[in-house]
Scaffold this active site. Structure first.
Site, PDB file in Angstrom:
ATOM      1  N   CYS A  44      17.773  -3.197  -5.129  1.00  0.00           N
ATOM      2  CA  CYS A  44      18.734  -2.687  -6.095  1.00  0.00           C
ATOM      3  C   CYS A  44      19.663  -3.795  -6.584  1.00  0.00           C
ATOM      4  O   CYS A  44      19.938  -4.744  -5.862  1.00  0.00           O
ATOM      5  CB  CYS A  44      19.603  -1.619  -5.448  1.00  0.00           C
ATOM      6  SG  CYS A  44      18.659  -0.321  -4.677  1.00  0.00           S
ATOM      7  N   ARG A  91      14.880  -8.519  -9.647  1.00  0.00           N
ATOM      8  CA  ARG A  91      14.945  -8.098  -8.247  1.00  0.00           C
ATOM      9  C   ARG A  91      13.967  -6.960  -7.951  1.00  0.00           C
ATOM     10  O   ARG A  91      13.717  -6.663  -6.790  1.00  0.00           O
ATOM     11  CB  ARG A  91      16.374  -7.641  -7.909  1.00  0.00           C
ATOM     12  CG  ARG A  91      17.391  -8.750  -8.031  1.00  0.00           C
ATOM     13  CD  ARG A  91      18.794  -8.194  -8.005  1.00  0.00           C
ATOM     14  NE  ARG A  91      19.195  -7.728  -6.697  1.00  0.00           N
ATOM     15  CZ  ARG A  91      19.840  -8.458  -5.795  1.00  0.00           C
ATOM     16  NH1 ARG A  91      20.147  -9.695  -6.064  1.00  0.00           N
ATOM     17  NH2 ARG A  91      20.180  -7.952  -4.643  1.00  0.00           N
ATOM     18  N   TRP A  98      15.911   0.420  -6.569  1.00  0.00           N
ATOM     19  CA  TRP A  98      14.595   0.265  -5.944  1.00  0.00           C
ATOM     20  C   TRP A  98      14.550   1.332  -4.863  1.00  0.00           C
ATOM     21  O   TRP A  98      15.289   1.250  -3.864  1.00  0.00           O
ATOM     22  CB  TRP A  98      14.461  -1.132  -5.367  1.00  0.00           C
ATOM     23  CG  TRP A  98      13.119  -1.435  -4.808  1.00  0.00           C
ATOM     24  CD1 TRP A  98      11.999  -1.762  -5.505  1.00  0.00           C
ATOM     25  CD2 TRP A  98      12.745  -1.448  -3.427  1.00  0.00           C
ATOM     26  NE1 TRP A  98      10.950  -1.983  -4.638  1.00  0.00           N
ATOM     27  CE2 TRP A  98      11.380  -1.804  -3.355  1.00  0.00           C
ATOM     28  CE3 TRP A  98      13.427  -1.203  -2.232  1.00  0.00           C
ATOM     29  CZ2 TRP A  98      10.684  -1.901  -2.155  1.00  0.00           C
ATOM     30  CZ3 TRP A  98      12.738  -1.304  -1.034  1.00  0.00           C
ATOM     31  CH2 TRP A  98      11.381  -1.653  -1.010  1.00  0.00           C
ATOM     32  N   ASN A 100      23.531  -0.860  -2.977  1.00  0.00           N
ATOM     33  CA  ASN A 100      22.324  -1.628  -2.634  1.00  0.00           C
ATOM     34  C   ASN A 100      22.238  -1.641  -1.116  1.00  0.00           C
ATOM     35  O   ASN A 100      23.216  -1.972  -0.454  1.00  0.00           O
ATOM     36  CB  ASN A 100      22.461  -3.051  -3.188  1.00  0.00           C
ATOM     37  CG  ASN A 100      21.381  -3.980  -2.658  1.00  0.00           C
ATOM     38  OD1 ASN A 100      20.354  -3.529  -2.150  1.00  0.00           O
ATOM     39  ND2 ASN A 100      21.611  -5.273  -2.777  1.00  0.00           N
ATOM     40  N   GLY A 101      21.070  -1.255  -0.571  1.00  0.00           N
ATOM     41  CA  GLY A 101      20.918  -1.260   0.884  1.00  0.00           C
ATOM     42  C   GLY A 101      20.478   0.108   1.392  1.00  0.00           C
ATOM     43  O   GLY A 101      19.962   0.921   0.622  1.00  0.00           O
ATOM     44  N   GLU A 119      -1.859 -16.413   1.814  1.00  0.00           N
ATOM     45  CA  GLU A 119      -0.950 -16.373   0.662  1.00  0.00           C
ATOM     46  C   GLU A 119      -1.716 -15.971  -0.611  1.00  0.00           C
ATOM     47  O   GLU A 119      -1.220 -15.199  -1.424  1.00  0.00           O
ATOM     48  CB  GLU A 119      -0.273 -17.740   0.505  1.00  0.00           C
ATOM     49  CG  GLU A 119       0.495 -17.963  -0.789  1.00  0.00           C
ATOM     50  CD  GLU A 119       1.676 -17.035  -0.974  1.00  0.00           C
ATOM     51  OE1 GLU A 119       1.984 -16.231  -0.076  1.00  0.00           O
ATOM     52  OE2 GLU A 119       2.280 -17.095  -2.064  1.00  0.00           O
ATOM     53  N   LYS A 135      -0.787 -12.794  -2.829  1.00  0.00           N
ATOM     54  CA  LYS A 135      -0.423 -12.933  -4.244  1.00  0.00           C
ATOM     55  C   LYS A 135      -1.284 -12.027  -5.114  1.00  0.00           C
ATOM     56  O   LYS A 135      -0.788 -11.359  -6.010  1.00  0.00           O
ATOM     57  CB  LYS A 135      -0.587 -14.402  -4.638  1.00  0.00           C
ATOM     58  CG  LYS A 135       0.279 -14.881  -5.729  1.00  0.00           C
ATOM     59  CD  LYS A 135       1.527 -15.590  -5.272  1.00  0.00           C
ATOM     60  CE  LYS A 135       2.388 -14.749  -4.356  1.00  0.00           C
ATOM     61  NZ  LYS A 135       3.538 -15.428  -3.842  1.00  0.00           N
ATOM     62  N   GLU A 195      -0.326  -8.306  -4.579  1.00  0.00           N
ATOM     63  CA  GLU A 195       0.967  -7.830  -5.043  1.00  0.00           C
ATOM     64  C   GLU A 195       1.064  -7.720  -6.553  1.00  0.00           C
ATOM     65  O   GLU A 195       1.803  -6.876  -7.045  1.00  0.00           O
ATOM     66  CB  GLU A 195       2.130  -8.633  -4.454  1.00  0.00           C
ATOM     67  CG  GLU A 195       2.218 -10.049  -4.890  1.00  0.00           C
ATOM     68  CD  GLU A 195       3.391 -10.776  -4.220  1.00  0.00           C
ATOM     69  OE1 GLU A 195       4.395 -10.154  -3.885  1.00  0.00           O
ATOM     70  OE2 GLU A 195       3.274 -12.000  -4.055  1.00  0.00           O
ATOM     71  N   HIS A 213     -16.787 -13.081  13.110  1.00  0.00           N
ATOM     72  CA  HIS A 213     -16.275 -12.156  14.121  1.00  0.00           C
ATOM     73  C   HIS A 213     -15.911 -10.815  13.497  1.00  0.00           C
ATOM     74  O   HIS A 213     -15.139 -10.057  14.071  1.00  0.00           O
ATOM     75  CB  HIS A 213     -15.073 -12.777  14.834  1.00  0.00           C
ATOM     76  CG  HIS A 213     -15.419 -14.054  15.524  1.00  0.00           C
ATOM     77  ND1 HIS A 213     -16.222 -14.084  16.640  1.00  0.00           N
ATOM     78  CD2 HIS A 213     -15.123 -15.341  15.233  1.00  0.00           C
ATOM     79  CE1 HIS A 213     -16.380 -15.346  17.024  1.00  0.00           C
ATOM     80  NE2 HIS A 213     -15.734 -16.124  16.177  1.00  0.00           N
ATOM     81  N   LYS A 249      12.543  -8.294  -5.347  1.00  0.00           N
ATOM     82  CA  LYS A 249      12.649  -9.747  -5.195  1.00  0.00           C
ATOM     83  C   LYS A 249      13.426 -10.122  -3.941  1.00  0.00           C
ATOM     84  O   LYS A 249      13.063 -11.021  -3.218  1.00  0.00           O
ATOM     85  CB  LYS A 249      13.335 -10.327  -6.436  1.00  0.00           C
ATOM     86  CG  LYS A 249      13.424 -11.849  -6.442  1.00  0.00           C
ATOM     87  CD  LYS A 249      12.075 -12.480  -6.669  1.00  0.00           C
ATOM     88  CE  LYS A 249      12.094 -13.990  -6.587  1.00  0.00           C
ATOM     89  NZ  LYS A 249      10.748 -14.510  -6.317  1.00  0.00           N
TER      90      LYS A 249
HETATM   91  C1  F6R Z   1       5.719 -12.608  -2.273  1.00  0.00           C
HETATM   92  C2  F6R Z   1       7.154 -12.709  -2.059  1.00  0.00           C
HETATM   93  C3  F6R Z   1       7.704 -12.120  -0.809  1.00  0.00           C
HETATM   94  C4  F6R Z   1       8.887 -12.951  -0.292  1.00  0.00           C
HETATM   95  C5  F6R Z   1       9.527 -12.242   0.913  1.00  0.00           C
HETATM   96  C6  F6R Z   1      10.655 -13.074   1.512  1.00  0.00           C
HETATM   97  O1  F6R Z   1       5.337 -13.241  -3.463  1.00  0.00           O
HETATM   98  O2  F6R Z   1       7.872 -13.227  -2.865  1.00  0.00           O
HETATM   99  O3  F6R Z   1       6.719 -11.972   0.172  1.00  0.00           O
HETATM  100  O4  F6R Z   1       8.410 -14.210   0.076  1.00  0.00           O
HETATM  101  O5  F6R Z   1      10.040 -11.003   0.494  1.00  0.00           O
HETATM  102  O6  F6R Z   1      11.673 -13.284   0.585  1.00  0.00           O
HETATM  103  P1  F6R Z   1      12.712 -14.439   0.780  1.00  0.00           P
HETATM  104  O7  F6R Z   1      11.972 -15.735   0.650  1.00  0.00           O
HETATM  105  O8  F6R Z   1      13.728 -14.247  -0.304  1.00  0.00           O
HETATM  106  O9  F6R Z   1      13.291 -14.291   2.152  1.00  0.00           O
END
Ligand code: F6R
Length: 611
Positions: free
Chosen positions: A2, A27, A74, A98-99, A484, A488, A491, A507, A606
């Site tokens: 949020c 975000r 969010w 937010n939270g 990763e 990516k 997501e 395995h 974010k």
């Molecule tokens: C994926 C992504 C998330 C962040 C994770 C940690 O593309 O961006 O997996 O890496 O939420 O966020 P930070 O780095 O802000 O602690």
């Protein structure tokens, strides 16, 4: 997560609230709303979905108040509907949050027993009820907020408006960030609240950060800060470097696209900051909080992509500095009750510096007598402020929800740290240091070269966009990069993907291999290259569709059996930083081909300030 904004101004604020909310879109959110106070009355406009829906509501029924709060939500408790969108109001109180209020059910039951009825399914609404109830008991607004805050368990940043109070806005923080902005020039006497400095950048660069447990009472005469015990406290005013132009998308289709292309430049910036380029040595601009030579082990915790950066770095710390590393996802680490030897070093990695689980791990490690080194992108973040040393990744604001440049900047900085540890521990000599520094210095140029592979990747993405599942394989540092890559792709394209250590293939996951399953193999020419190629042969023998990301050696060996994304030849140690680029471009172009919103994928946030 949020986003919160509040404006106590001298002219109608709804338009500016909306513009500011647009700066918080990165975000991640699924509904939005604003409330302003006009003639002593609170009026709200809320809408599910993107801000354009809220914009349409405001165009149809404008708000004219000079004092207002806004929110991008969010969803955590309750679906992303207009009813559940913030601001929430009860009686004389409107609030944005937010939270998560963890004890909201207990509080709601208690309030229901006293006859309160609730309009939404959210945890937030209890806050409006509690503050309003305290005011009905005769408390002034600030007293009512102060009486309510200790009752809330969880993480929150809050902003309040009160009916009949057209010169009052209150903010509070516990576990989620909140910043106060001070108007200047023709805006002198205006005050702002925001989730971060970026949101407030067009309004002001003069800010003060609330500390944990603080609340702030804003009137047009000033900002008064109070701590958890309601004692007046001073909070330093700082100038923020975040400026409005920094979050311009330029000619790029998405922020993610722009951020992918910025990487050669920002990685160059990181290396110039942490290396002495003319001497060819590592040159950290800060003192490490421990003596690496006496360190028995390093503990790392992080989440998501930042965790993958930590995993890759664990190979570097072990190999270059011969330092045992323990690495864990922060959401597990924080609850493991891991005993930690006093005087040890805890390394936290986070783009935002606000991720709830990573922050909790930091605080746990502190209690365990660890020194704290954080690798963060946001210099003013909570993690940066609570660390013994905060090493900045200098990536600039990252707006795309999927992390790209922040990830590679984390890697570049972690590589410099591994070198610094290696030198301090005597595990590399000056010659080896110079060799590794030269390898690192070659990275930006190699990345620029790899960006030219984009047309080929775009074509490939058209194919991948039709797949149901995708497998990523790698060994060594390419294994976390395979994780990763899968993250990516999942997501932003919503295609199911898995990353595996190539040696694990037989395995279990090899059972999935058939001619419909694209298998993306990351195979830089390193010391496990031959082993990786053997695993590729195992896939080929089962008619698997192989996409090999490799250099000329890979192309020579497997030219006939695989589709090749040709990478430049390079020394192996830091290849993960360069190989991150095709991985990101594959995800990006697949998502774009499929018509997905690469910058704001569904359900994602974010800055994850809740558990
Ligand atoms: C994926 C992504 C998330 C962040 C994770 C940690 O593309 O961006 O997996 O890496 O939420 O966020 P930070 O780095 O802000 O602690």
């Amino acid at each position: 997560m949020c986003g919160i904004v509040g404006i106590l101004g001298a002219r109608p604020v709804a338009g500016t609230l909306l513009e500011t909310l647009k700066r918080l879109e990165y975000r991640g959110y699924d509904s939005a709303g604003v409330a302003t106070l006009e003639n002593g009355q609170i009026t709200r406009r809320r809408a599910a979905g993107k801000l354009k829906n809220l914009e349409a509501c405001l165009a149809a029924e404008p708000l004219f108040g000079h004092l207002g709060i806004g929110h991008t939500r969010w969803a955590t408790h309750g679906r992303p509907t207009a009813i559940n969108a913030h601001p929430h109001q009860n009686g004389k109180v409107a609030v944005v949050h937010n939270g998560i209020i963890e004890n909201f059910k207990t509080l709601r039951d208690e309030l229901r027993a006293k006859g309160h009825t609730f309009a939404s399914d959210t945890d937030t609404e209890v806050v409006a009820h509690l503050v309003d109830a305290a005011m009905s008991d005769g408390l002034a607004p600030a007293e009512a907020v102060a009486a309510t805050l200790p009752r809330l368990k969880g993480a929150f940043a809050l902003a309040f408006l009160f009916e009949g109070e057209d010169d009052l806005m209150i903010g509070a923080r516990e576990g989620a960030p909140l910043v106060v902005g001070f108007g200047a020039g023709d805006k002198t006497g205006e005050f702002y609240l925001g989730s971060d400095a970026l949101a407030l950048a067009p309004l002001t660069d003069a800010l003060a950060y609330l500390e944990e447990g603080d609340y702030v009472v804003l009137t047009r005469h000033g900002a008064k800060f109070y701590d958890t015990e309601s004692r007046p406290v001073a909070r330093k005013r700082v100038k923020t470097p975040a400026s409005a132009f920094l979050i311009d998308r330029g000619n790029y289709r998405h922020f993610m696209d722009k951020e992918i292309h910025e990487q050669p430049e920002v990685i160059g910036r990181v290396l110039a900051h942490y290396l002495d380029l003319s001497a060819g040595t590592v040159a950290l601009p800060f003192e490490l909080p421990v003596d690496p030579a006496r360190l028995p082990r390093l503990t790392i915790a992080a989440c998501g992509t930042a965790y993958m950066a930590g995993l890759i770095a664990s190979y570097w710390f072990e190999r270059i500095a011969k330092l045992p590393v323990e690495i864990e996802v922060a959401s597990e680490f924080r609850y493991r009750e891991a005993p930690m030897q006093k005087g040890g070093l805890m390394l936290l990695i986070s783009q935002s510096g606000e991720t709830a689980d990573t922050l909790a791990s930091l605080r746990y490690a502190k209690q365990q007598g660890q020194k704290i080194l954080s690798v963060v992108n946001v210099a003013t973040s909570t993690m940066a402020r609570e660390s013994d040393v905060a090493a900045l990744t200098l990536a600039g604001p990252e707006i795309g929800v999927a992390s790209t440049k922040a990830f590679t900047c984390q890697l570049a900085l972690l590589a410099c740290l591994a070198l610094a540890f290696g030198r301090a521990r005597g595990t590399i000599d000056a010659k080896e240091e110079a060799r590794l520094v030269a390898e690192l210095m070659a990275v930006p140029g190699l990345m620029a070269e790899v960006l030219h592979r984009e047309p080929k990747i775009e074509l490939l993405a058209r194919d991948l966009g039709k797949a149901r599942d995708v497998l990523y394989l790698g060994r060594g540092t390419s294994y976390p990069l395979a994780l990763e890559g899968a993250l990516k792709l999942k997501e932003i394209s919503y295609i199911h993907a898995e990353g595996y250590a190539a040696g694990e293939l037989k395995h279990g996951p090899i059972a999935l291999v058939d001619s419909d399953l694209p298998v993306i193999v990351l195979a830089p020419r390193d010391r496990v290259f031959e082993k990786t190629l053997s695993n590729v042969q195992e896939v080929a023998a089962r008619n698997g569709r192989i996409i090999l990301i490799s250099d000329s050696a890979g192309a020579n060996d497997l030219g006939g059996e695989a589709e090749i994304i040709a990478m430049p030849d390079m020394a192996p140690e830091f290849s993960a930083i360069v190989y991150a680029l095709p991985v990101q471009m594959i995800a990006y172009h697949t998502a774009v081909f499929m018509g997905k919103d690469a910058d704001q994928p569904r359900n994602l946030a974010k800055s994850v300030t809740v558990e």
